[in-house]
Design a protein around this motif. Structure first.
Motif, mmCIF file in Angstrom:
data_model
loop_
_atom_site.group_PDB
_atom_site.id
_atom_site.type_symbol
_atom_site.label_atom_id
_atom_site.label_comp_id
_atom_site.label_asym_id
_atom_site.label_seq_id
_atom_site.Cartn_x
_atom_site.Cartn_y
_atom_site.Cartn_z
ATOM 1 N N TYR A 1 2.455 6.470 17.855
ATOM 2 C CA TYR A 1 2.967 6.571 17.062
ATOM 3 C C TYR A 1 3.905 7.650 17.291
ATOM 4 O O TYR A 1 5.220 6.880 16.347
ATOM 5 C CB TYR A 1 2.253 6.878 15.558
ATOM 6 N N THR B 1 -2.025 8.649 1.726
ATOM 7 C CA THR B 1 -2.858 7.301 1.388
ATOM 8 C C THR B 1 -3.810 6.658 2.727
ATOM 9 O O THR B 1 -4.246 7.407 3.106
ATOM 10 C CB THR B 1 -0.553 6.938 1.986
ATOM 11 N N SER C 1 1.039 -1.771 -0.231
ATOM 12 C CA SER C 1 0.455 0.082 -0.111
ATOM 13 C C SER C 1 0.940 1.044 -0.023
ATOM 14 O O SER C 1 1.938 1.532 -0.039
ATOM 15 C CB SER C 1 -0.497 -0.027 1.365
ATOM 16 N N THR D 1 -0.554 -8.310 3.859
ATOM 17 C CA THR D 1 -1.246 -8.782 1.808
ATOM 18 C C THR D 1 -0.314 -8.964 1.340
ATOM 19 O O THR D 1 0.547 -8.265 1.918
ATOM 20 C CB THR D 1 -2.067 -7.486 1.926
HETATM 21 N N1 LIG Z 1 0.923 8.949 4.788
HETATM 22 C C1 LIG Z 1 2.082 10.111 5.446
HETATM 23 O O1 LIG Z 1 1.070 11.304 5.648
HETATM 24 C C2 LIG Z 1 2.892 10.019 6.315
HETATM 25 C C3 LIG Z 1 3.694 11.063 6.906
HETATM 26 C C4 LIG Z 1 5.099 10.468 7.364
HETATM 27 C C5 LIG Z 1 5.449 9.075 7.456
HETATM 28 N N2 LIG Z 1 4.888 8.402 6.892
HETATM 29 C C6 LIG Z 1 5.524 6.666 6.975
HETATM 30 O O2 LIG Z 1 5.571 6.241 5.870
HETATM 31 C C7 LIG Z 1 5.413 4.981 5.612
HETATM 32 C C8 LIG Z 1 4.464 4.479 4.612
HETATM 33 O O3 LIG Z 1 3.157 4.715 4.897
HETATM 34 P P1 LIG Z 1 1.960 4.963 4.040
HETATM 35 O O4 LIG Z 1 1.171 6.474 4.337
HETATM 36 O O5 LIG Z 1 2.488 4.925 3.486
HETATM 37 O O6 LIG Z 1 1.507 3.627 4.856
HETATM 38 P P2 LIG Z 1 0.046 2.856 4.085
HETATM 39 O O7 LIG Z 1 -0.846 3.097 2.762
HETATM 40 O O8 LIG Z 1 -0.958 2.519 5.610
HETATM 41 O O9 LIG Z 1 0.618 1.703 4.521
HETATM 42 C C9 LIG Z 1 0.845 0.750 5.520
HETATM 43 C C10 LIG Z 1 2.355 -0.721 5.252
HETATM 44 O O10 LIG Z 1 2.111 -0.868 6.540
HETATM 45 C C11 LIG Z 1 1.630 -2.484 5.833
HETATM 46 N N3 LIG Z 1 1.990 -2.875 7.358
HETATM 47 C C12 LIG Z 1 0.140 -2.388 8.434
HETATM 48 N N4 LIG Z 1 0.241 -3.067 9.566
HETATM 49 C C13 LIG Z 1 1.290 -4.062 9.661
HETATM 50 C C14 LIG Z 1 1.408 -5.171 10.139
HETATM 51 N N5 LIG Z 1 1.244 -5.665 11.460
HETATM 52 N N6 LIG Z 1 2.708 -6.292 9.468
HETATM 53 C C15 LIG Z 1 3.158 -5.927 8.289
HETATM 54 N N7 LIG Z 1 2.593 -4.747 7.665
HETATM 55 C C16 LIG Z 1 1.903 -4.129 8.303
HETATM 56 C C17 LIG Z 1 0.563 -2.556 5.325
HETATM 57 O O11 LIG Z 1 0.076 -4.013 4.796
HETATM 58 P P3 LIG Z 1 -0.762 -4.595 5.455
HETATM 59 O O12 LIG Z 1 -1.174 -4.332 5.941
HETATM 60 O O13 LIG Z 1 -0.762 -5.531 3.912
HETATM 61 O O14 LIG Z 1 0.004 -5.727 6.663
HETATM 62 C C18 LIG Z 1 0.710 -1.314 4.237
HETATM 63 O O15 LIG Z 1 1.729 -2.040 3.684
HETATM 64 C C19 LIG Z 1 5.675 4.996 6.984
HETATM 65 O O16 LIG Z 1 6.418 4.083 7.346
HETATM 66 C C20 LIG Z 1 4.615 6.270 7.885
HETATM 67 O O17 LIG Z 1 4.760 6.104 9.204
HETATM 68 C C21 LIG Z 1 3.243 8.675 6.160
#
Ligand SMILES: NC(=O)c1ccc[n+]([C@@H]2O[C@H](COP(=O)([O-])OP(=O)(O)OC[C@H]3O[C@@H](n4cnc5c(N)ncnc54)[C@H](OP(=O)(O)O)[C@@H]3O)[C@@H](O)[C@H]2O)c1
Length: 253
Positions: A156, A193, A11, A34
């Motif tokens: 977090y 996301t 994702s 997933t």
């Molecule tokens: N979005 C933002 O604005 C933002 C801002 C700053 C930093 N970040 C960081 O960027 C990174 C990516 O975030 P995103 O926004 O792309 O998140 P996202 O779309 O919610 O994706 C999260 C990913 O983590 C995996 N995940 C969640 N729980 C899990 C578990 N228990 N075991 C294994 N995998 C797990 C999910 O896969 P499954 O559900 O398939 O397990 C998914 O592939 C993260 O480290 C986040 O902290 C995001």
């Protein structure tokens, strides 16, 4: 063969980064609950190699077995690795509520996924790749939340702050070692996301800051994960530009 291991490549930023890294001379290994079917199809079409390892990363007692499966993928390949790169990307900011409203199970699950799992996984991975005489990178996807506190996101924020410090210590441990691991953290900035959707849609009475996340979207402050993935891949390919052992910020690149 360059190996890229990405946690949470099903994702958001993870899947978009994996998409860009799927090239004929590169093997992408995703680890999440997933399976990202679209990456399997893309690998078939482009000739890149892709392997998915199904794992709930909050189940920390299963991580040694997960590392075994990962190292088997590398060992079974007929082509020797020319570099290995592990990207700790998987995270979950939910549930959004004050600390005293969490159950103990919710607290453990959150800290297991966002902090303990990357710590344990890094320790096991560094040990296992030590004998490989190839360049090694260990990248942590950080967040502004590591430095900016927010009510309702204590777990977090604390986990991300802990990882930033881990990166600084690991960098000191690895620098100067022959074939030591290059360690860095990078803040991708705010991206649209599923993680952002969850923050916007959280119940306001439990998480008043959900309004901030809605405004950020409405004011056009969110970038697409595709555009951030491009910057991330560019940044990863040039370790000379890293603030190694510190946190880089993609949105300032
Ligand atoms: N979005 C933002 O604005 C933002 C801002 C700053 C930093 N970040 C960081 O960027 C990174 C990516 O975030 P995103 O926004 O792309 O998140 P996202 O779309 O919610 O994706 C999260 C990913 O983590 C995996 N995940 C969640 N729980 C899990 C578990 N228990 N075991 C294994 N995998 C797990 C999910 O896969 P499954 O559900 O398939 O397990 C998914 O592939 C993260 O480290 C986040 O902290 C995001």
């Amino acid at each position: 063969m360059h190996y890229y291991i990405i946690t949470g490549a099903s994702s958001g930023l993870g899947i978009e980064t994996a998409r860009l890294l799927l090239r004929p001379d590169q093997h992408v290994v995703s680890i999440s609950r997933t399976s990202p079917i679209s990456l399997v199809r893309q690998a078939e079409q482009t000739g890149g190699l892709f392997t998915h390892i199904g794992q709930d990363l909050s189940k920390t007692d299963e991580l040694p077995g997960c590392i075994d499966r990962l190292m088997e993928v590398i060992a079974k390949s007929s082509v020797q690795p020319t570099s290995v790169c592990l990207i700790h990307n998987a995270a979950n900011a939910a549930p959004f509520k004050h600390l005293d409203r969490h159950t103990l199970d919710e607290i453990s699950a959150s800290l297991n996924l966002n902090l303990l799992s990357p710590v344990l996984f890094s320790s096991l991975w560094i040990k296992r790749v030590q004998p490989l005489h190839v360049p090694k990178k260990l990248i942590f996807i950080s967040s502004g939340s590591a430095e900016y506190p927010m009510a309702g996101m204590s777990l977090y924020c604390s986990a991300k702050a802990g990882l930033n410090m881990l990166v600084r210590c690991l960098h000191m441990e690895q620098r100067g070692l022959p074939y030591g691991v290059q360690v860095a953290a990078v803040d991708p900035g705010m991206m649209d996301t599923p993680m952002q959707t969850a923050a916007r849609e959280a119940r306001e009475e439990q998480f008043p800051s959900s309004a901030f996340f809605r405004q950020s979207r409405d004011n056009g402050l969110l970038r697409t994960p595709e555009s951030v993935a491009h910057l991330l891949v560019q940044w990863m390919s040039d370790p000379a530009s890293w603030s190694e052992g510190k946190r880089d910020t993609i949105h300032k690149l």
